[in-house]
Structures are given as structure tokens and as C-alpha cells.
Design a protein around this motif. Structure first.
Motif, PDB file in Angstrom:
ATOM      1  N   CYS A  50      -6.282   8.069   8.476  1.00  0.00           N
ATOM      2  CA  CYS A  50      -6.097   6.892   7.613  1.00  0.00           C
ATOM      3  C   CYS A  50      -7.422   6.135   7.532  1.00  0.00           C
ATOM      4  O   CYS A  50      -7.890   5.588   8.526  1.00  0.00           O
ATOM      5  CB  CYS A  50      -5.002   5.978   8.166  1.00  0.00           C
ATOM      6  SG  CYS A  50      -4.849   4.455   7.198  1.00  0.00           S
ATOM      7  N   VAL A  78      -5.241   3.628   2.249  1.00  0.00           N
ATOM      8  CA  VAL A  78      -4.249   3.773   3.319  1.00  0.00           C
ATOM      9  C   VAL A  78      -3.715   5.203   3.284  1.00  0.00           C
ATOM     10  O   VAL A  78      -3.765   5.881   2.268  1.00  0.00           O
ATOM     11  CB  VAL A  78      -3.069   2.788   3.164  1.00  0.00           C
ATOM     12  CG1 VAL A  78      -3.530   1.363   3.349  1.00  0.00           C
ATOM     13  CG2 VAL A  78      -2.353   2.979   1.843  1.00  0.00           C
ATOM     14  N   CYS A 101       1.609   5.222  10.788  1.00  0.00           N
ATOM     15  CA  CYS A 101       1.652   3.763  10.945  1.00  0.00           C
ATOM     16  C   CYS A 101       2.508   3.350  12.144  1.00  0.00           C
ATOM     17  O   CYS A 101       2.484   2.181  12.536  1.00  0.00           O
ATOM     18  CB  CYS A 101       2.237   3.113   9.694  1.00  0.00           C
ATOM     19  SG  CYS A 101       1.467   3.668   8.172  1.00  0.00           S
ATOM     20  N   CYS A 138       0.457   2.015  14.886  1.00  0.00           N
ATOM     21  CA  CYS A 138      -0.842   1.493  14.450  1.00  0.00           C
ATOM     22  C   CYS A 138      -0.966   0.015  14.840  1.00  0.00           C
ATOM     23  O   CYS A 138      -0.103  -0.803  14.505  1.00  0.00           O
ATOM     24  CB  CYS A 138      -0.992   1.656  12.936  1.00  0.00           C
ATOM     25  SG  CYS A 138      -2.545   0.989  12.345  1.00  0.00           S
ATOM     26  N   CYS A 184      -1.686  -4.832   7.549  1.00  0.00           N
ATOM     27  CA  CYS A 184      -1.859  -3.815   6.515  1.00  0.00           C
ATOM     28  C   CYS A 184      -0.703  -3.881   5.519  1.00  0.00           C
ATOM     29  O   CYS A 184       0.316  -3.226   5.710  1.00  0.00           O
ATOM     30  CB  CYS A 184      -1.924  -2.454   7.205  1.00  0.00           C
ATOM     31  SG  CYS A 184      -2.170  -1.105   6.075  1.00  0.00           S
TER      32      CYS A 184
HETATM   33  S1  SF4 Z   1      -0.529   0.583   9.141  1.00  0.00           S
HETATM   34 FE1  SF4 Z   1      -2.347   1.552  10.068  1.00  0.00          FE
HETATM   35  S2  SF4 Z   1      -2.054   3.762   9.730  1.00  0.00           S
HETATM   36 FE2  SF4 Z   1      -0.642   2.700   8.370  1.00  0.00          FE
HETATM   37  S3  SF4 Z   1      -1.725   2.545   6.435  1.00  0.00           S
HETATM   38 FE3  SF4 Z   1      -2.134   0.640   7.554  1.00  0.00          FE
HETATM   39  S4  SF4 Z   1      -4.015   1.001   8.700  1.00  0.00           S
HETATM   40 FE4  SF4 Z   1      -3.251   3.001   8.005  1.00  0.00          FE
END
Ligand code: SF4
Length: 420
Positions: free
Chosen positions: A144, A391, A398, A401, A407
Motif C-alpha cells: 500500500c 491506497v 488495512c 494498519c 486514512c
Molecule cells: S488503512 Fe493503511 S493499508 Fe489501508 S489503505 Fe489506508 S494506509 Fe493503506
């Protein structure tokens, strides 16, 4: 009945959108109760839209799976919004969105003056500041890009670790002590190895104790490690009986320079086969790993995994003849330790793609391609042209994460899509 001010704001935003087609206006309209779209559905649409992209795109590309009623409402909203043009008046807006007839009366209220939107910053390229790269940073980047941006460019959130990560650190430390004392496991009894490893685990968990959130958590993780240790020693004794080996070292620094890019890391364990002189590079895994040798090799081929290829090239550069790469699973105390083991072969061999075997092969050409891709990624990260960090589209990435809260564009897990 809702205050007429809210309705007035909706009409003003719609007129503004008709003139300028700005995504901010579209977002404001979508969030309004007068859009006809439920709050939950509106939120899902906004999350599914790319940064700076109009929510209309997310609706028309059907990125969100809605229940039927929400889908109908979203499509009706998109149709009404998409049909607006600069000549449209308030009356057109009222008809297009099927607004309450009282809408014109609301015009008597003082108009709401919407603030001009802030001018977006001009996107500029960013580049990695780090002097050294690691295989895990490249793994993060291919998993990612947004996560890589948060972790390696912004250092946005301090990752304080977890019970799982402390379990891994304590277990690694105990194994380092074991192999430091017994570099030739075949020369001592399995019982001695077991007793010693359990003692090393006790002392390692005492050292890491304060890191765990509670004493109970530490105790549970320690017991898990003790159970896994028994299985680890069983495997170790079997391995030593079938092919004697010497542990050259644990936590060995691995350094490699590829076309001017410096890589650094630590190898969990390196063994020397006493019969063939070949070297095995071992990585302990206390988290999830590939279930078969073929699955791991395909990840290398797909440029999703660089750890073992990096170790291979680092030890080869040091003069070793690396003949085997292995991942040793230490996560599940209820399963025997069955490493994913890949023999390094000069030319690719035909192996059934669906093979579930934990042993297999990987060719030098696969490792060379991984090395080439490592250099390409380093160039991407340092040339200063990266101005967007997409992403992942794999919601599983995720799950743990550390940046998930920050995010807002993360993918919605499939089960959540159907739950809406
Ligand atoms: S939550 Fe973390 S792994 Fe998921 S898209 Fe966002 S940065 Fe990427």
C-alpha cells in the motif's frame, strides 16, 4: 419540517455546482438531507471517491455496493446533479431534486454566502529521505503506497507495538540465545535443547515484560511461546538428524548496495549444511505467512515480497553459496513447525501451481528479477516525482494498519459492503 435555511443552502450549492462543477459543491449537496441519499450511503460514496474526484464518479462507477433503496437514491441524485447546467435557475433546481414546494419562500431569508473554497495546494513530488532501504519498506510500498507514505515519509503515527510484536521480539531473542549456545544442534539431545529454550523464553519474556499491556497478556504470550518452542525443537532435532548443520549466526546484519541504493536488514538465522557446504537463510515468522512454497515463490515473482531475495543477494555478495531460503512459522502453537523451504535452482522447475507442499524451488532468474525490481522501486521513491500515494485495493491490508484512522480513502472490506 427542516429549517428553510438548510434548504436554501442546498439550492445555493446546486446553483454554484451548475456554474462551476466543483467537486466540493457536489460533496456538500450529497451530504445534505435534501440529496435524498441516506447519511450512511453518502459517507460510503465519499470514501470511495479518489482524492479531488467528484462523488459523481464514485456513483457512476458503482464503487460502492448499496442496498437497493440506497442505490436508487444515489443514482437519482447523480442524474439530477449531472443534468445541471449554468443556465439553470432555482426553479430548475427545485424540480430536478424534487425539493419541497416551499423552497422559493425560503428565498426571503437572508442568503447564505458560501465561502470561496480554499485554493488547493499545487501537488509537488516527494521522495524518500532515508539513506538506507530495507526489504520491509519495499514490501510496505508494494502492499500500500499510502501506508508507505504515512510510515516512511510522514512518520505520521508512532507504532507503539502490540502483544503480537512483543511476542515475536521475545521469541527471536530466545532463539538467538539458544543457537548462540548450541550452534550444532545435532550434538545435543532434544531434551537439553527443549529445557534450554524454555529457560531462554522465560528470561526473554521477563525482559520484554514491561512492554506488554498487562501481566496476564505477557503470561498468555509466554505460554504460547513455550508450546511453540516444543514444536520448534522437534523440528530442529529432525532437521539435524537428517542433514547435520551448523548455525553460522543469528540476527546477522545484511548489507547490500544495488546500483547506488543501500539496503540494510538483519537475518534471523543462517545455517551451513555440513555435507554440501550450502547456506540456508532463515526468516522466523510470528505472523501470517504463505501456506505453500509455490505461494511464496509466486509472491516473489509478482514483486510483492522482497525479504528473502534481499537476504539471498546480501549473503551471496558476502561470498556464501546460498542454496536454500526458508520461512519458519512460529505463530500457531497448535501446529507442528513446517517451514516454507525453497531450494535455489539455476533454472525454473515445473511445479504444480496449486501445490500445497511446503518445500519447492525458486530459480536464480526469479531472484534476479526481484533484485531488478528493488532497484526500480528505489528509483521511484527517490526521483522526486511521486505526488500521489494510492491506497491499496486489498482491504485485508488495512486490518492491522496503524494509519487506518487517518486514512479516509481505505477500501471498504467486502463484508462491510454487504452489511450497508
Ligand atoms: S488503512 Fe493503511 S493499508 Fe489501508 S489503505 Fe489506508 S494506509 Fe493503506
Amino acid at each position: 419540517m427542516r429549517p428553510s435555511g438548510e434548504l436554501r443552502a442546498f439550492i445555493s450549492a446546486a446553483l454554484s455546482y451548475a456554474r462551476q462543477q466543483r467537486s466540493q459543491d457536489a460533496e456538500r449537496l450529497l451530504r445534505s438531507p435534501y440529496s435524498g441519499v441516506s447519511q450512511a450511503a453518502a459517507l460510503a460514496i465519499l470514501r470511495a471517491a479518489e482524492p479531488g474526484e467528484s462523488p459523481l464518479a464514485a456513483i457512476s462507477k458503482e464503487r460502492v455496493a448499496f442496498p437497493a433503496a440506497d442505490r436508487t437514491a444515489a443514482l437519482a441524485f447523480a442524474r439530477a446533479l449531472g443534468g445541471l447546467d449554468p443556465s439553470h435557475t432555482e426553479q430548475h433546481i427545485v424540480r430536478a431534486f424534487n425539493l419541497p414546494e416551499a423552497a422559493p419562500a425560503a428565498a426571503e431569508e437572508p442568503p447564505i454566502n458560501l465561502q470561496a473554497a480554499a485554493v488547493p495546494e499545487v501537488a509537488v513530488g516527494l521522495h524518500a529521505r532515508k539513506e538506507h532501504f530495507s526489504a520491509s519498506s519495499l514490501n510496505t510500498y508494494v502492499e500500500c503506497r499510502r501506508k508507505w507514505f504515512y510510515r516512511y515519509l510522514c512518520a505520521a503515527v508512532e507504532d507503539k507495538g502490540s502483544a503480537a510484536s512483543y511476542y515475536g521480539s521475545a521469541f527471536h531473542s530466545a532463539l538467538e540465545e539458544l543457537h548462540g549456545e548450541f550452534p550444532r544442534p545435532g550434538e545435543v539431545s532434544a531434551q537439553t535443547l527443549r529445557t534450554k529454550l524454555q529457560a531462554f523464553i522465560n528470561s526473554a519474556f521477563d525482559r520484554y515484560g514491561p512492554s506488554f499491556e498487562t501481566p496476564i497478556e505477557r503470561e498468555l504470550q509466554k505460554r504460547r511461546a513455550q508450546r511453540t518452542a516444543i514444536r520448534y525443537v522437534n523440528w530442529l532435532a529432525e532437521q539435524a538428524a537428517s542433514a547435520p548443520f551448523t548455525v553460522i549466526g543469528c540476527e546477522l546484519p545484511a548489507e547490500l548496495t544495488l546500483e547506488g541504493f543501500e539496503f540494510i536488514g538483519y537475518i534471523d538465522r543462517v545455517d551451513l549444511d555440513e555435507t554440501t557446504g550450502g547456506v540456508t537463510v532463515i526468516d522466523y515468522k510470528t505472523g501470517a505467512i504463505a501456506r505453500s512454497a509455490v505461494e511464496y515463490r509466486e509472491k516473489v515473482r509478482a514483486f510483492k515480497e522482497f525479504q528473502l531475495p534481499f537476504y539471498y543477494w546480501a549473503r551471496t555478495a558476502q561470498g556464501d553459496r546460498v542454496s536454500r531460503l526458508a520461512l519458519v512459522p512460529l505463530k500457531d502453537a497448535s501446529l507442528d513447525v513446517a517451514p516454507i523451504s525453497l531450494e535455489v535452482v539455476p533454472v525454473p522447475r515445473n511445479e504444480a501451481e496449486r501445490s500445497q507442499a511446503t518445500t519447492g524451488t525458486i530459480s536464480i532468474s526469479d531472484l534476479e528479477r526481484a533484485r531488478t525490481r528493488m532497484v526500480e522501486i528505489c528509483r521511484e521513491l527517490t526521483d522526486g516525482l511521486l505526488d500521489h500515494f494510492a491506497v491499496t485495493d486489498d482491504a485485508a491490508a488495512c486490518q492491522y494498519c496503524a494509519y487506518a484512522l487517518a486514512c479516509n480513502a481505505r477500501p471498504i472490506p467486502p463484508e462491510m459492503r454487504f452489511a450497508r
